[in-house]
Design an enzyme around this catalytic site. Sequence first.
Site, short mmCIF file in Angstrom:
data_model
loop_
_atom_site.label_atom_id
_atom_site.label_comp_id
_atom_site.label_asym_id
_atom_site.label_seq_id
_atom_site.Cartn_x
_atom_site.Cartn_y
_atom_site.Cartn_z
N ASP A 133 0.78 -1.23 0.00
CA ASP A 133 0.00 0.00 0.00
C ASP A 133 0.82 1.30 0.00
N CYS A 188 -18.84 -8.93 -13.13
CA CYS A 188 -19.87 -8.04 -12.57
C CYS A 188 -21.15 -8.20 -13.38
N CYS A 191 -24.86 -6.49 -12.93
CA CYS A 191 -25.02 -6.01 -11.54
C CYS A 191 -24.54 -4.58 -11.42
N CYS A 194 -23.24 -1.85 -6.28
CA CYS A 194 -22.33 -0.91 -5.61
C CYS A 194 -22.59 0.52 -6.09
N CYS A 219 -15.60 10.00 -2.09
CA CYS A 219 -15.63 8.71 -1.39
C CYS A 219 -15.45 8.93 0.12
N CYS A 246 -14.95 3.21 4.75
CA CYS A 246 -16.32 2.85 4.34
C CYS A 246 -16.27 1.49 3.62
C1 B12 Z 1 -5.37 5.73 -3.29
C2 B12 Z 1 -6.05 4.52 -2.70
C3 B12 Z 1 -7.35 4.68 -2.21
C4 B12 Z 1 -8.18 5.93 -2.51
C5 B12 Z 1 -8.69 5.83 -3.98
C6 B12 Z 1 -9.36 4.49 -4.29
C7 B12 Z 1 -9.45 4.13 -5.75
N1 B12 Z 1 -10.46 3.36 -6.08
O1 B12 Z 1 -8.61 4.49 -6.56
C8 B12 Z 1 -9.27 5.82 -1.41
C9 B12 Z 1 -8.81 6.61 -0.19
C10 B12 Z 1 -10.66 6.32 -1.80
C11 B12 Z 1 -9.22 4.33 -1.08
C12 B12 Z 1 -10.26 3.67 -0.50
C13 B12 Z 1 -10.23 2.32 -0.18
N2 B12 Z 1 -9.17 1.49 -0.25
CO1 B12 Z 1 -7.48 2.00 -1.06
N3 B12 Z 1 -5.84 2.27 -1.97
C14 B12 Z 1 -5.37 3.28 -2.61
C15 B12 Z 1 -3.98 2.94 -3.20
C16 B12 Z 1 -2.92 3.50 -2.25
C17 B12 Z 1 -3.74 3.43 -4.63
C18 B12 Z 1 -4.91 3.12 -5.58
C19 B12 Z 1 -4.77 3.88 -6.89
O2 B12 Z 1 -3.68 4.00 -7.44
N4 B12 Z 1 -5.91 4.39 -7.41
C20 B12 Z 1 -5.95 5.05 -8.69
C21 B12 Z 1 -6.72 4.14 -9.65
C22 B12 Z 1 -6.85 4.80 -11.02
O3 B12 Z 1 -5.93 3.00 -9.79
P1 B12 Z 1 -6.48 1.50 -9.55
O4 B12 Z 1 -7.53 1.51 -8.50
O5 B12 Z 1 -5.34 0.62 -9.37
O6 B12 Z 1 -7.23 1.34 -10.95
C23 B12 Z 1 -6.75 0.61 -11.99
C24 B12 Z 1 -7.84 0.20 -12.94
O7 B12 Z 1 -8.72 1.26 -13.15
C25 B12 Z 1 -6.99 -0.19 -14.12
N5 B12 Z 1 -7.52 0.01 -15.45
C26 B12 Z 1 -7.18 1.00 -16.27
N6 B12 Z 1 -7.72 0.79 -17.47
C27 B12 Z 1 -8.40 -0.37 -17.41
C28 B12 Z 1 -9.15 -1.04 -18.35
C29 B12 Z 1 -9.79 -2.21 -17.97
C30 B12 Z 1 -10.55 -2.96 -19.00
C31 B12 Z 1 -9.74 -2.65 -16.63
C32 B12 Z 1 -10.51 -3.83 -16.19
C33 B12 Z 1 -8.94 -1.99 -15.67
C34 B12 Z 1 -8.30 -0.85 -16.11
O8 B12 Z 1 -5.81 0.58 -14.08
C35 B12 Z 1 -5.80 1.35 -12.93
C36 B12 Z 1 -4.37 1.41 -12.49
O9 B12 Z 1 -3.88 0.09 -12.21
C37 B12 Z 1 -4.03 1.36 -3.16
C38 B12 Z 1 -2.69 0.67 -2.96
C39 B12 Z 1 -1.88 0.69 -4.26
N7 B12 Z 1 -0.67 1.16 -4.18
O10 B12 Z 1 -2.38 0.29 -5.30
C40 B12 Z 1 -5.01 1.09 -1.98
C41 B12 Z 1 -5.95 -0.12 -2.12
C42 B12 Z 1 -6.52 -0.09 -3.51
N8 B12 Z 1 -7.02 0.18 -1.16
C43 B12 Z 1 -7.51 -0.85 -0.57
C44 B12 Z 1 -8.60 -0.82 0.32
C45 B12 Z 1 -8.80 -2.05 1.20
C46 B12 Z 1 -9.44 0.30 0.40
C47 B12 Z 1 -10.81 0.42 1.11
C48 B12 Z 1 -11.65 -0.84 1.07
C49 B12 Z 1 -10.60 0.86 2.59
C50 B12 Z 1 -11.88 1.19 3.32
N9 B12 Z 1 -12.65 0.20 3.77
O11 B12 Z 1 -12.19 2.34 3.52
C51 B12 Z 1 -11.46 1.60 0.32
C52 B12 Z 1 -12.25 1.08 -0.89
C53 B12 Z 1 -12.90 2.16 -1.66
C54 B12 Z 1 -13.02 1.75 -3.14
N10 B12 Z 1 -14.21 1.40 -3.55
O12 B12 Z 1 -12.00 1.77 -3.84
C55 B12 Z 1 -6.82 -2.13 -1.03
C56 B12 Z 1 -7.73 -2.86 -2.03
C57 B12 Z 1 -7.67 -4.39 -2.00
C58 B12 Z 1 -8.60 -4.97 -3.04
N11 B12 Z 1 -9.06 -6.18 -2.81
O13 B12 Z 1 -8.89 -4.38 -4.05
C59 B12 Z 1 -5.48 -1.56 -1.67
C60 B12 Z 1 -4.94 -2.37 -2.83
C61 B12 Z 1 -4.45 -1.48 -0.53
C62 B12 Z 1 -3.84 -2.85 -0.19
N12 B12 Z 1 -2.54 -3.00 -0.32
O14 B12 Z 1 -4.52 -3.78 0.18
N13 B12 Z 1 -8.04 3.78 -1.47
S1 SF4 Z 2 -16.16 3.21 -0.05
FE1 SF4 Z 2 -18.23 4.05 0.42
S2 SF4 Z 2 -18.21 6.14 -0.36
FE2 SF4 Z 2 -16.41 5.10 -1.22
S3 SF4 Z 2 -17.11 4.34 -3.21
FE3 SF4 Z 2 -17.50 2.70 -1.75
S4 SF4 Z 2 -19.60 3.03 -1.02
FE4 SF4 Z 2 -18.94 4.90 -2.03
S1 SF4 Z 3 -21.61 -5.00 -6.48
FE1 SF4 Z 3 -20.35 -3.85 -7.93
S2 SF4 Z 3 -18.39 -4.87 -7.88
FE2 SF4 Z 3 -19.83 -6.30 -6.99
S3 SF4 Z 3 -20.55 -7.57 -8.72
FE3 SF4 Z 3 -21.99 -5.86 -8.51
S4 SF4 Z 3 -21.19 -4.33 -9.94
FE4 SF4 Z 3 -19.52 -5.78 -9.59
#
Ligand code: B12
Ligand code: SF4
Ligand code: SF4
Length: 387
Positions: A133, A188, A191, A194, A219, A246
């Site tokens: 992370d 997904c 569905c 979320c 978020c 959350c």
């Molecule tokens: C910044 C961050 C956050 C931010 C932004 C979240 C987000 N969705 O981006 C915030 C603070 C909101 C957050 C929240 C949470 N987080 Co967080 N977070 C991170 C962190 C540090 C970076 C993520 C990031 O770079 N985001 C930017 C987006 C653009 O990147 P990405 O999510 O990887 O998205 C990829 C896809 O979109 C993909 N993509 C691009 N083009 C395409 C095309 C296709 C076809 C597909 C399929 C994909 C794809 O490429 C992107 C880059 O790889 C990671 C750790 C890490 N270094 O990766 C943990 C991480 C993602 N978080 C984690 C967790 C547990 C959470 C929470 C559940 C915590 C909580 N309960 O509050 C929530 C979940 C919220 C949610 N729904 O995401 C875990 C997720 C584990 C998992 N099973 O997925 C991670 C991996 C940390 C860990 N080491 O375990 N988080």
């Molecule tokens: S973690 Fe909560 S606020 Fe963030 S995207 Fe999921 S449901 Fe929405």
């Molecule tokens: S709740 Fe969201 S992530 Fe889970 S299966 Fe449905 S669309 Fe996919």
Amino acid sequence: MTLTDDIKKQANKLGFELVGIASVEDSQHMDMYRAWIESGSHGDMGYLSRRDTLARRADLKKTLPSLKAAIVVGHDYYQEDPAGIPDNQHRAVVARYARGPDYHSVIKKRLIKLHKWIESQVEDPIACRAYVDTGPILERELGVRAGLGWFGKNTMLINSKRGSYFFLGILLLDLELDHDDPFDSEHCGTCRNCLDACPTGALLGRDQSGAPVMDAQRCISYLTIEHRGYIPVELRPFMGNRVYGCDICQEVCPWNEKAAQIGTASAYQANAKLDGPALIELAEQLLKIDEEGFRELYRGSPVKRAKRVGLLRNVCISLGNWGIGDALPVLGLALKDHEPLVRGHAAWALGQIQSNRAKILLLPRILFEKDPRVREEIFLALIAFSD
Ligand code: B12
Ligand code: SF4
Ligand code: SF4
């Protein structure tokens, strides 16, 4: 049995329920990542947009030049909510991942053990870097490449057998291994649970390329943990009693229905003080301590990331959302806290309670309050009474 098989077995023995090997080519998704940053969706998480770290996200060899393989592990953290959570509004909800010991240290220690074990097998030192992370690594993308699952519309990495309540850990290695096939489908389907359940509308669905998109600025996880300033007024009611993180978009995901049967990994058993604490008691406790006391209280817990000021801000909002007179004395104290951010959110919360006693607490603060933003919050709260 190959060395790769032995390593996977050893990772399982160390407690990692999921393990896969990712190939180490450049990221295929940097265009999407850059567009996401340019849209400002990362809010004030500046560590995601730093130029040097963008280059390292794109190319893992900038982090470890001799990189040959990436081991990706998943560690389950699901746990049941304590009775009454989240519906009982006088109790605070802490996201499941943060109720127990800090996953960064739990997983990192195990990754280091895995690395040592691998060195003992090949009888040679192996250059490595371990991440949980904290580094500029696209961990979920590596997870997909290691075959662990797909990106759900909630942006989580979902595994068809275990759901999404697992952390990811990465071990970059200067060692050739047989990599797994990437996970190349998504389950997904139609569905959209979320998307419909997210209270703030932070989940925006898939973009044209199929990537799930989130406006992190909306978020609740971002707002309660990462965001350092005032929480936008229009989003405060949606936080309910969630004071840290959350889980809503995971709770409604059908792939997590099995999570309860999988059970809780003992490594993350909830700490009583984070398992649905009473909001008023939590506020009283936080108001009595300073930042150092806070670090001491939450030593070894992910919650320390919010700092005293952030957690207290969140607790004030939850007290306002609860909207009950019992919260008046503690909000009165919060209105005099040394942190303007706490005073400002306490004023908002009093405005939500809408009683004469709340008004009596707010009125004199207009005379004493020097901070312009807090004054504004007090004015807005008082105006709310005349509505
Ligand atoms: C910044 C961050 C956050 C931010 C932004 C979240 C987000 N969705 O981006 C915030 C603070 C909101 C957050 C929240 C949470 N987080 Co967080 N977070 C991170 C962190 C540090 C970076 C993520 C990031 O770079 N985001 C930017 C987006 C653009 O990147 P990405 O999510 O990887 O998205 C990829 C896809 O979109 C993909 N993509 C691009 N083009 C395409 C095309 C296709 C076809 C597909 C399929 C994909 C794809 O490429 C992107 C880059 O790889 C990671 C750790 C890490 N270094 O990766 C943990 C991480 C993602 N978080 C984690 C967790 C547990 C959470 C929470 C559940 C915590 C909580 N309960 O509050 C929530 C979940 C919220 C949610 N729904 O995401 C875990 C997720 C584990 C998992 N099973 O997925 C991670 C991996 C940390 C860990 N080491 O375990 N988080
Ligand atoms: S973690 Fe909560 S606020 Fe963030 S995207 Fe999921 S449901 Fe929405
Ligand atoms: S709740 Fe969201 S992530 Fe889970 S299966 Fe449905 S669309 Fe996919």
